[in-house]
Write an enzyme that holds these catalytic residues in place. Sequence first.
Site, PDB file in Angstrom:
ATOM      1  N   ALA A 255       0.902  -1.087   0.015  1.00 41.50           N
ATOM      2  CA  ALA A 255      -0.082   0.034   0.022  1.00 41.50           C
ATOM      3  C   ALA A 255       0.802   1.181   0.039  1.00 41.50           C
ATOM      4  O   ALA A 255       2.002   1.401   0.808  1.00 41.50           O
ATOM      5  CB  ALA A 255      -0.878  -0.099   1.310  1.00 41.50           C
ATOM      6  N   LEU A 257       2.502   4.961   0.696  1.00 42.79           N
ATOM      7  CA  LEU A 257       2.323   5.624   1.744  1.00 42.79           C
ATOM      8  C   LEU A 257       1.786   7.016   1.383  1.00 42.79           C
ATOM      9  O   LEU A 257       1.608   7.406   0.022  1.00 42.79           O
ATOM     10  CB  LEU A 257       3.727   5.912   2.290  1.00 42.79           C
ATOM     11  CG  LEU A 257       4.545   4.954   2.714  1.00 42.79           C
ATOM     12  CD1 LEU A 257       6.046   5.212   2.562  1.00 42.79           C
ATOM     13  CD2 LEU A 257       4.397   5.054   4.124  1.00 42.79           C
ATOM     14  N   ASP A 323      19.941  -4.958   5.399  1.00 45.44           N
ATOM     15  CA  ASP A 323      19.869  -3.795   4.499  1.00 45.44           C
ATOM     16  C   ASP A 323      19.185  -2.730   5.091  1.00 45.44           C
ATOM     17  O   ASP A 323      18.667  -1.771   4.558  1.00 45.44           O
ATOM     18  CB  ASP A 323      18.987  -4.220   3.227  1.00 45.44           C
ATOM     19  CG  ASP A 323      19.381  -3.179   2.342  1.00 45.44           C
ATOM     20  OD1 ASP A 323      20.295  -2.521   1.924  1.00 45.44           O
ATOM     21  OD2 ASP A 323      18.195  -3.173   1.207  1.00 45.44           O
ATOM     22  N   GLU A 328      12.711   5.964   7.941  1.00 46.94           N
ATOM     23  CA  GLU A 328      12.031   7.065   7.875  1.00 46.94           C
ATOM     24  C   GLU A 328      10.896   7.375   8.891  1.00 46.94           C
ATOM     25  O   GLU A 328      10.460   6.382   9.588  1.00 46.94           O
ATOM     26  CB  GLU A 328      11.387   6.986   6.427  1.00 46.94           C
ATOM     27  CG  GLU A 328      12.329   6.758   5.235  1.00 46.94           C
ATOM     28  CD  GLU A 328      11.690   6.903   3.891  1.00 46.94           C
ATOM     29  OE1 GLU A 328      10.425   7.589   3.915  1.00 46.94           O
ATOM     30  OE2 GLU A 328      12.217   6.476   3.084  1.00 46.94           O
ATOM     31  N   ASP A 343      11.044  -1.279   3.151  1.00 48.96           N
ATOM     32  CA  ASP A 343      11.855  -1.875   2.642  1.00 48.96           C
ATOM     33  C   ASP A 343      12.331  -3.124   3.147  1.00 48.96           C
ATOM     34  O   ASP A 343      13.711  -3.331   3.579  1.00 48.96           O
ATOM     35  CB  ASP A 343      13.063  -0.851   2.095  1.00 48.96           C
ATOM     36  CG  ASP A 343      14.112  -1.598   1.133  1.00 48.96           C
ATOM     37  OD1 ASP A 343      13.716  -2.798   0.699  1.00 48.96           O
ATOM     38  OD2 ASP A 343      15.041  -0.992   1.063  1.00 48.96           O
TER      39      ASP A 343
HETATM   40  N1  LIG Z   1       4.949   1.487   0.447  1.00 47.22           N
HETATM   41  C1  LIG Z   1       5.391   2.733  -0.196  1.00 47.22           C
HETATM   42  N2  LIG Z   1       4.829   3.647  -0.760  1.00 47.22           N
HETATM   43  C2  LIG Z   1       5.333   4.712  -1.161  1.00 47.22           C
HETATM   44  N3  LIG Z   1       6.692   4.592  -1.313  1.00 47.22           N
HETATM   45  C3  LIG Z   1       7.251   3.865  -0.770  1.00 47.22           C
HETATM   46  C4  LIG Z   1       6.816   2.739  -0.124  1.00 47.22           C
HETATM   47  N4  LIG Z   1       7.782   1.863   0.427  1.00 47.22           N
HETATM   48  C5  LIG Z   1       8.870   2.587   0.246  1.00 47.22           C
HETATM   49  N5  LIG Z   1       8.765   3.681  -0.559  1.00 47.22           N
HETATM   50  C6  LIG Z   1       9.830   4.611  -0.976  1.00 47.22           C
HETATM   51  O1  LIG Z   1      10.500   4.363  -2.123  1.00 47.22           O
HETATM   52  C7  LIG Z   1      11.769   4.178  -1.792  1.00 47.22           C
HETATM   53  C8  LIG Z   1      12.643   2.941  -2.258  1.00 47.22           C
HETATM   54  O2  LIG Z   1      11.784   1.740  -1.828  1.00 47.22           O
HETATM   55  P1  LIG Z   1      12.836   0.731  -1.435  1.00 47.22           P
HETATM   56  O3  LIG Z   1      13.787   1.095  -0.300  1.00 47.22           O
HETATM   57  O4  LIG Z   1      11.926  -0.308  -0.956  1.00 47.22           O
HETATM   58  O5  LIG Z   1      13.725   0.680  -2.841  1.00 47.22           O
HETATM   59  P2  LIG Z   1      15.106   0.090  -2.909  1.00 47.22           P
HETATM   60  O6  LIG Z   1      15.473   0.082  -4.376  1.00 47.22           O
HETATM   61  O7  LIG Z   1      15.728  -0.979  -2.220  1.00 47.22           O
HETATM   62  O8  LIG Z   1      15.878   1.451  -2.348  1.00 47.22           O
HETATM   63  P3  LIG Z   1      17.244   1.533  -1.733  1.00 47.22           P
HETATM   64  O9  LIG Z   1      18.160   0.917  -2.761  1.00 47.22           O
HETATM   65  O10 LIG Z   1      17.103   2.926  -1.476  1.00 47.22           O
HETATM   66  O11 LIG Z   1      17.300   0.699  -0.670  1.00 47.22           O
HETATM   67  C9  LIG Z   1      11.896   4.036  -0.181  1.00 47.22           C
HETATM   68  O12 LIG Z   1      12.982   4.855   0.474  1.00 47.22           O
HETATM   69  C10 LIG Z   1      10.712   4.881   0.297  1.00 47.22           C
HETATM   70  O13 LIG Z   1      10.882   6.238   0.194  1.00 47.22           O
HETATM   71 MN   LIG Z   2      16.389  -1.322  -0.392  1.00 45.00          MN
END
Ligand SMILES: Nc1ncnc2c1ncn2[C@@H]1O[C@H](COP(=O)(O)OP(=O)(O)OP(=O)(O)O)[C@@H](O)[C@H]1O
Ligand SMILES: [Mn+2]
Length: 440
Positions: A255, A257, A323, A328, A343
């Site tokens: 879902a 944010l 990881d 946040e 994440d």
């Molecule tokens: N449910 C969500 N809804 C909206 N935005 C989100 C949600 N989950 C994560 N995000 C945003 O998306 C960003 C990237 O998500 P995530 O950390 O899962 O990806 P990532 O590719 O692993 O990024 P990173 O390499 O920086 O860890 C997060 O830092 C967050 O700000």
């Molecule tokens: Mn990540």
Amino acid sequence: MPNNGSNGSREYEQSAPGETSGGGTDAEPRTPAPPTDRYEDLQKIIFSQLQGKSEDHTVVIPPHRDLNILRPENPTIGEMEDLEPSINASNLERFQLKIAQHELYEDGEPLVDELLKDMATNSILHVEQKEGGTQLKLIIDYPNGVQALFKPMRFARDVQTLPNHFYFSDYERHNAEIAAFHLDRILGFRRAMPVVGRVLNMTTEIYDVTEGDILKTFFVSPANNFCFHGKCSYYCDTGHAICGNPDMLEGSFAAFLPSSDIAERKVWRHPWRRSYHKRRKAQWELQSDYCDTVRTTPPYDSGRRMLDIMDMSIFDFLSGNMDRHHYETFKMFGNETFTLHLDQGRAFGKAFHDELSILAPLLQCCLVRHTTLAILLKFHNGVPLSKVLRESLKLDPLNPILWEPHLLALDRRVLIILDAIRNCVNKAETPLQNEVNDFV
Ligand SMILES: Nc1ncnc2c1ncn2[C@@H]1O[C@H](COP(=O)(O)OP(=O)(O)OP(=O)(O)O)[C@@H](O)[C@H]1O
Ligand SMILES: [Mn+2]
């Protein structure tokens, strides 16, 4: 083939009282023996705190000193922003406006299941690649403004983190996101957004409803499966394509944010962040009094933040997530608010290995919430965590979500955490032995 941890397995369930099991070694999962050690010493602390005693315990922080329990105020985003859901508001909009200062959703909140159902069944109107992430993620649009963050399946459930991969080059797993949401909820944290699994038709539910550069990355593989790789900085090339079977693809749907227009988030560097370098170590791995530095620095020097870091370390240790580089919070709530569990894509990667360094915050600070200790004791002495999570995951459309050894690992890890807390309590009672027992 799964790595079955042949180098030095340990039987955690038989560890002697007062001895911290493990040390980053591998362990074979087995059906847990009935708990012979019920951690009565730790239970005693819990009971006495419930009766208003042991109030000044240095390791186990009693409920009446925990702002997450006290909650003198717990406004929602809707209240803070003076926003009411519109008459036709989606379940997601309602959910977002109910996010509160101390948790994402209340225990038993019916909107959670509604939201999971919406994301798993509503028609998909539009798909686009999320900008900025390291690995491929899609933003899914449903009717009525509802959005989800999609992570695709790459491997079968029993494929583990590649032995020569560092934590930072591990692939993200869609099932880890689903399992971590359920685990977070079961542990009573409620700091992870709801995540559900779904099978997509790659043609009608991705290819036909997207546009731009991503379209140029679709192809048919030699095995006649429909594949794409998108554009990102990690694993977005033909050799690491995401392939359907032949065009049906599993993924996780988180879902969304609330947008930053409604609720801006603050990104914090995790004090126990790893170095993200194959040869360098982080400060916390080198400095023996690292926790003292953290706990005297705002916002870790007062309020709930330090306890949240401990919870996160327990959550990540249970799920094997190495990881946690940043975390946040919602800006509008200031420092006295929960840390989001975002994440979890790299969790549940090694079922036979318990990565003790993830517990470093707890091991170095010797601090835990009363409520977190109480719930761990409940799993150890009652229905095991593996069973509760297995049952909860049955509600997901993609059940089974976790390979059985990952579930069994949870019960083993609960024990390791309880041993670590016991060590802390013993150390606090006999401070002279501190030097001898220090772990890192
Ligand atoms: N449910 C969500 N809804 C909206 N935005 C989100 C949600 N989950 C994560 N995000 C945003 O998306 C960003 C990237 O998500 P995530 O950390 O899962 O990806 P990532 O590719 O692993 O990024 P990173 O390499 O920086 O860890 C997060 O830092 C967050 O700000
Ligand atoms: Mn990540």
